[in-house]
Enzyme design. Structure first.
Site, PDB file in Angstrom:
ATOM      1  CG  ASP A 143      17.038  32.099  38.994  1.00 27.43           C
ATOM      2  OD1 ASP A 143      17.945  32.379  40.065  1.00 27.43           O
ATOM      3  OD2 ASP A 143      17.669  31.479  38.597  1.00 27.43           O
ATOM      4  N   GLY A 195      12.399  35.407  46.617  1.00 20.96           N
ATOM      5  CA  GLY A 195      11.528  36.346  47.667  1.00 20.96           C
ATOM      6  C   GLY A 195      11.895  36.181  48.956  1.00 20.96           C
ATOM      7  CG  ASP A 216      12.574  27.687  41.441  1.00 23.30           C
ATOM      8  OD1 ASP A 216      13.108  28.612  42.421  1.00 23.30           O
ATOM      9  OD2 ASP A 216      13.236  26.962  40.992  1.00 23.30           O
TER      10      ASP A 216
HETATM   11  C1  GLA Z   1      16.132  28.400  39.467  1.00 21.34           C
HETATM   12  C2  GLA Z   1      14.736  29.497  39.812  1.00 21.34           C
HETATM   13  C3  GLA Z   1      14.212  28.878  38.310  1.00 21.34           C
HETATM   14  C4  GLA Z   1      15.229  28.109  37.100  1.00 21.34           C
HETATM   15  C5  GLA Z   1      16.121  27.525  37.784  1.00 21.34           C
HETATM   16  C6  GLA Z   1      17.370  27.427  36.557  1.00 21.34           C
HETATM   17  O1  GLA Z   1      15.222  27.276  40.787  1.00 21.34           O
HETATM   18  O2  GLA Z   1      14.205  29.831  40.276  1.00 21.34           O
HETATM   19  O3  GLA Z   1      12.590  28.987  37.821  1.00 21.34           O
HETATM   20  O4  GLA Z   1      15.374  29.156  36.500  1.00 21.34           O
HETATM   21  O5  GLA Z   1      17.035  28.012  38.289  1.00 21.34           O
HETATM   22  O6  GLA Z   1      17.492  26.830  36.813  1.00 21.34           O
END
Ligand code: GLA
Length: 391
Positions: A143, A195, A216
């Site tokens: 991430d 994205g 998200d």
């Molecule tokens: C980001 C990701 C989420 C999740 C959080 C965790 O926002 O996009 O899917 O993994 O981090 O902190």
């Protein structure tokens, strides 16, 4: 401008060192984040594994048990990252998940910190990848999070060179992709960078098995549909070993009604998206189970042809989404975006259904009979009719 970068990361990375493709079909499983967020514990992950088995989710195809952010503790003087007190023994947890015939997933960031502020993998990529392999990890969600700070610093230092931060990001994802490959273990590599910068273009080249195409999700119809609409044109980038990921499922978390969740599930299947449940598996209603475990919907998602799907028609607040399936079949989701239930006469020729085709209503589990080329069905508000069309 981006062509030279893309050449560098040419379509090479979807196959692991052992030659196995980590994600020949969109991965299916469960992830801790949408329900447990930063409170997740070892016990929650074990009970999710138990529930996948006892509820029949595993038999339906949900096999990955993925811990999201907030499992990390501190690095020691050797740079080894230890889990925090909520995860006393990660190898034992991985063994437990495997003992149920399931696969084990973990989470990190190319930055120094994850989105939750926990330790990321920056500067420790090989070390972390080896440790994951020792723990029996089968899936890594990686991430972007605080790597964006490094990118911003670079942008500030070199405003004349907008490609530099893009290359930095690709390099960071590739570094972990290479490190995972070097372990020799097939590990699904799930890129998460919301994205931005078209990850569907560079994802395969950095070893990505899937890439988030969006920021998200949350448990509202509006956010879910905004994401779905944002997928326009991406179907062609999905295929065996490399999938678009419009984020995890919210089905069963309580913020949408059953019709809305059926729309969510139908659209994710028609897009060929990974199906990663995000609900509390120990408390699933029968309706939630019937949505997550509908075998025909799952079969659409997992179809052997491995093509993506896309929105093909928009008429006011009625939309049509299609995905070609194996056996010359077609999955079609007819979506009523209006909040009100209504009768919508659907002209089959207009949505590409050949005359005389068989039309199966997946959620209704019945065959539909058009009258003079028109389907006359009642659509619930925010609801869907999901069809499989065959010769
Ligand atoms: C980001 C990701 C989420 C999740 C959080 C965790 O926002 O996009 O899917 O993994 O981090 O902190």
């Amino acid at each position: 401008m981006r062509v030279h970068v893309l050449t560098l990361v040419a379509l090479a990375g979807c196959i692991s060192a052992g030659g196995q493709m980590a994600a020949p079909r969109p991965p299916m499983g469960w992830n801790s984040w949408n329900h447990f967020a930063e409170h997740v514990t070892d016990a929650d992950v074990r009970s999710a594994a138990d529930a996948l088995v006892s509820t029949g989710m595993k038999d339906a195809g949900y096999i990955y048990v993925n811990m999201d952010d907030t499992w990390q503790g501190k690095r020691d003087s050797q740079g080894v990252l230890h889990p925090n007190e909520r995860f006393p023994d990660m190898k034992a947890l991985g063994d437990y998940v495997h003992s149920k015939g399931l696969k084990f997933g973990i989470y990190s960031s190319p930055g120094a910190k994850t989105c939750g502020g926990y330790a990321g993998s920056l500067g420790h990529e090989e070390q972390d990848a080896k440790m994951y392999a020792e723990w029996g990890v089968d899936y890594l969600k990686y991430d972007l999070c605080s790597m964006q700070d490094q990118m911003a610093d670079l942008r500030e230092a070199h405003p004349e060179s907008p490609m530099a931060e893009y290359e930095m990001m690709i390099g960071a994802f590739k570094k972990m992709g290479d490190a995972l490959k070097a372990t020799g273990r097939p590990i699904v590599y799930s890129l998460c960078q919301y994205g931005m910068d078209e990850p569907w273009r560079f994802g395969p080249g950095v070893g990505g098995s899937m890439w988030r195409t969006t920021d998200d999700i949350n448990d509202t119809y509006q956010r879910m549909m905004t994401i779905a609409y944002g997928q326009a044109g991406l179907g062609k980038y999905a295929g065996p070993g490399h999938w678009n990921d419009p984020d995890m499922l919210e089905v069963g978390n309580g913020g949408m009604n059953a019709d809305e969740y059926r729309t969510h599930m139908s659209l994710w299947a028609v897009m060929g998206a990974p199906l990663i449940a995000g609900n509390d598996l120990s408390k699933m209603s029968d309706v939630t189970k019937s949505i997550l475990m509908n075998r025909e919907v799952i079969a659409i998602d997992q179809d052997a042809l491995g093509k993506g799907g896309d929105r093909t028609l928009q008429l006011g607040d009625f939309s049509v989404w299609e995905r070609p399936l194996s056996g010359k079949r077609l999955a079609i989701a007819l979506v009523n975006v209006s909040v009100s239930g209504r009768d919508i006469p659907v002209n089959l020729a207009q949505i590409g259904v050949p005359k005389g085709a068989k039309i199966h209503d997946v959620w209704g589990n019945k065959e539909l009979r058009p009258v003079q080329g028109v389907l006359n069905e009642r659509f619930p508000g925010h609801g869907v009719i999901l069809l499989i069309v065959s010769e």
